[in-house]
Scaffold this active site. Structure first.
Site, short mmCIF file in Angstrom:
data_model
loop_
_atom_site.label_atom_id
_atom_site.label_comp_id
_atom_site.label_asym_id
_atom_site.label_seq_id
_atom_site.Cartn_x
_atom_site.Cartn_y
_atom_site.Cartn_z
N GLY A 317 0.78 -1.24 0.00
CA GLY A 317 0.00 0.00 0.00
C GLY A 317 0.81 1.28 0.00
CB SER A 318 1.27 3.82 2.67
OG SER A 318 -0.11 4.04 2.85
CB THR A 319 5.85 0.98 0.94
OG1 THR A 319 5.14 -0.06 0.29
CG2 THR A 319 5.94 0.68 2.41
#
Ligand SMILES: [Zn+2]
Length: 391
Positions: A317-319
Site C-alpha cells: 500500500g502506502s510504501t
C-alpha cells in the site's frame, strides 16, 4: 473271554479317538502358527537373531554464497550396550564406569546394563574425548564385548544467531525441523548405514559370525544465495532500527539482487541462537519463561522461530506512494513539491464509480502540498495525481 474282548476293543477305540483329537489339535496349531502368525513370528525372529546398530550419515554442510559454512556437522559418538553380552559379574563394574565417564546416574545405567533386551542406548552424541576414556577403560579391564561405540554426527552452527530464520535447525536424530534444514532435509540428510550381527536366542554373540557393515551415505551440501557479510550488516541495522523505534513486533528486511532475483540477505528481528533453539531469545521472554505453561512455551517458541519475512502478509500500500510521487515529479505533474494548497483531501475520492476513503476520512487532511500529502500518507492526493495526468 468274550467280555474282555469287548472291553479291549472299546479301549482301543477310545484311544484311537483321543489320538485323532490330539492329532487334529496339533495340525490346527501348526496351521495357526504357519499361516496366521507366520509373518509376525518371522519378523520377531529376525529382530532376535540380528543385532542392528545404525550408523548415522554426515549431514550436508550449508554454505553462504561465498562458501562460508553456516551449518556444519561435527563427528561425535554414540555409546550403546548389549546387556546379554556383558557377564553378570561385570555388570556393576561396567555401570559404574559408564556413569562416571559420561556423568550419568548410576542406578539408571545399571538398570539398562541388567536389562534383558538386546540393545540399550547409554549416551548419544558425545565427544570423542569421553569415548576414548571409555576405550582405555575397556582395554584395561578386559571388557571386550557388550559395549559399542559408534560414530555419529551433531549439527553445529558456527555463527549462532546469524541467519537463524533462514537456516533453521535439526532435532536429536539430525532431522531438519525448521527453515532450510527442514525444507531441504531430503537433500541434506543422506542415508543411514548399518552394522549387522547374528545373535543367539538370548541376544548374545554367535561364535564365528562376523559383523557386516553397510556404510552410511553422507548428505549433499547446499550453497545459498545469502551473503554472510551482507546478512550480518542487515541484521545489525535492523536490530538498531527496531530498538531505536521501539518496534514491539520486531521487523524484517529482505535484500534482493534486482537483476537476478537472488535473495542476498533476509533478516527477522528478534532472532535466536540456532545452537540453543529451545531457549527464550529475549530478556522479556526469559523473565516469564519459568512461569509459562508448556502450551504457552510451545507457542512462544513457534513465534520465535517463524520467518516473518516470508510467512507474514504485509500490504505494500502506502510504501508505493514513494514511486507515485517520484513519477509525478519526473513527469512534471508537480513542479513545486512545497506549494501549499496544491492538493486537497475531502476524506474520500471517487474513481471509476468506486469511492475510496482516506485513512483519515473522519477528519480529512484538507489543503496540502505534495510533501505534506506524503507525510500524511493521504490516499486521495495520490489517487488524484494519477487522474490529473490523465485529464
Ligand atoms: Zn487525506
Amino acid at each position: 473271554m468274550r467280555n474282555t474282548d469287548i472291553t479291549q476293543k472299546k479301549r482301543m477305540r477310545n484311544m484311537l479317538f483321543v489320538n485323532i483329537i490330539i492329532f487334529v489339535l496339533l495340525i490346527s496349531r501348526i496351521s495357526w502358527l504357519q499361516f496366521v502368525k507366520g509373518s509376525e513370528l518371522q519378523s520377531m525372529a529376525y529382530v532376535q537373531q540380528n543385532l542392528n546398530r545404525n550408523i548415522n550419515p554426515k549431514r550436508g554442510t550449508i554454505y553462504d554464497a561465498n562458501k562460508i559454512a553456516l551449518a556444519v556437522s561435527a563427528t561425535v559418538e554414540t555409546v550403546t550396550v548389549n546387556p546379554t553380552n556383558i557377564a553378570t559379574e561385570d555388570k556393576e563394574k561396567v555401570a559404574k564406569a559408564l556413569s562416571s565417564i559420561f556423568n550419568l546416574d548410576y542406578e539408571t545405567v545399571l538398570k539398562k546394563v541388567k536389562k534383558k533386551t538386546s540393545i540399550e542406548t547409554i549416551v548419544k552424541k558425545t565427544d570423542k574425548e569421553k569415548t576414548n576414556e571409555l576405550r582405555i577403560w575397556m582395554d584395561q579391564n578386559n571388557i571386550l564385548s557388550g559395549i559399542n561405540i559408534d560414530e555419529d554426527t551433531k549439527r553445529f552452527y558456527p555463527y549462532n544467531n546469524l541467519a537463524s530464520h533462514i537456516i533453521g535447525f535439526t532435532g536429536s536424530d539430525n532431522q531438519g525441523l525448521d527453515g532450510i534444514e527442514a525444507k531441504f532435509d531430503k537433500e541434506l540428510k543422506g542415508s543411514q548405514g548399518k552394522i549387522l550381527k547374528l545373535t543367539d536366542a538370548k541376544g548374545g554373540d554367535i561364535d564365528g559370525s562376523a559383523e557386516s557393515y553397510v556404510p552410511a551415505i553422507d548428505g549433499n551440501d547446499l550453497v545459498l544465495s545469502i551473503d554472510m557479510t551482507l546478512q550480518s550488516i542487515v541484521e545489525k541495522y535492523l536490530k538498531e532500527a527496531c530498538i531505536d523505534n521501539v518496534c514491539t513486533d520486531g521487523g524484517n528486511i529482505v535484500m534482493m539482487n534486482p537483476k537476478t532475483g537472488d535473495i542476498l540477505a533476509m533478516a527477522t528481528y528478534p532472532n535466536y541462537n540456532l545452537n540453543t533453539p529451545y531457549e527464550p531469545n529475549t530478556e522479556e521472554l526469559k523473565e516469564q519463561w519459568n512461569n509459562l505453561e508448556q502450551k504457552d512455551k510451545t507457542t512462544a517458541l513457534q513465534q520465535m522461530w517463524r520467518n516473518k519475512a516470508i510467512t507474514d502478509g504485509y500490504e505494500p500500500g502506502s510504501t508505493f506512494k514513494l514511486i507515485t510521487s517520484s513519477a509525478a515529479i519526473e513527469e512534471g505533474i508537480v513542479t513545486d513539491t512545497e506549494k501549499s494548497g496544491e492538493f486537497s483531501c475531502t476524506g474520500s475520492i471517487e474513481i471509476a464509480g468506486v469511492r475510496i476513503n482516506c485513512w483519515r476520512y473522519y477528519r480529512p487532511h484538507g489543503a496540502q502540498s505534495l510533501r505534506e500529502a506524503l507525510m500524511n500518507s493521504c490516499n486521495p492526493v495520490f489517487i488524484g495525481l494519477r487522474s490529473k495526468n490523465r485529464c
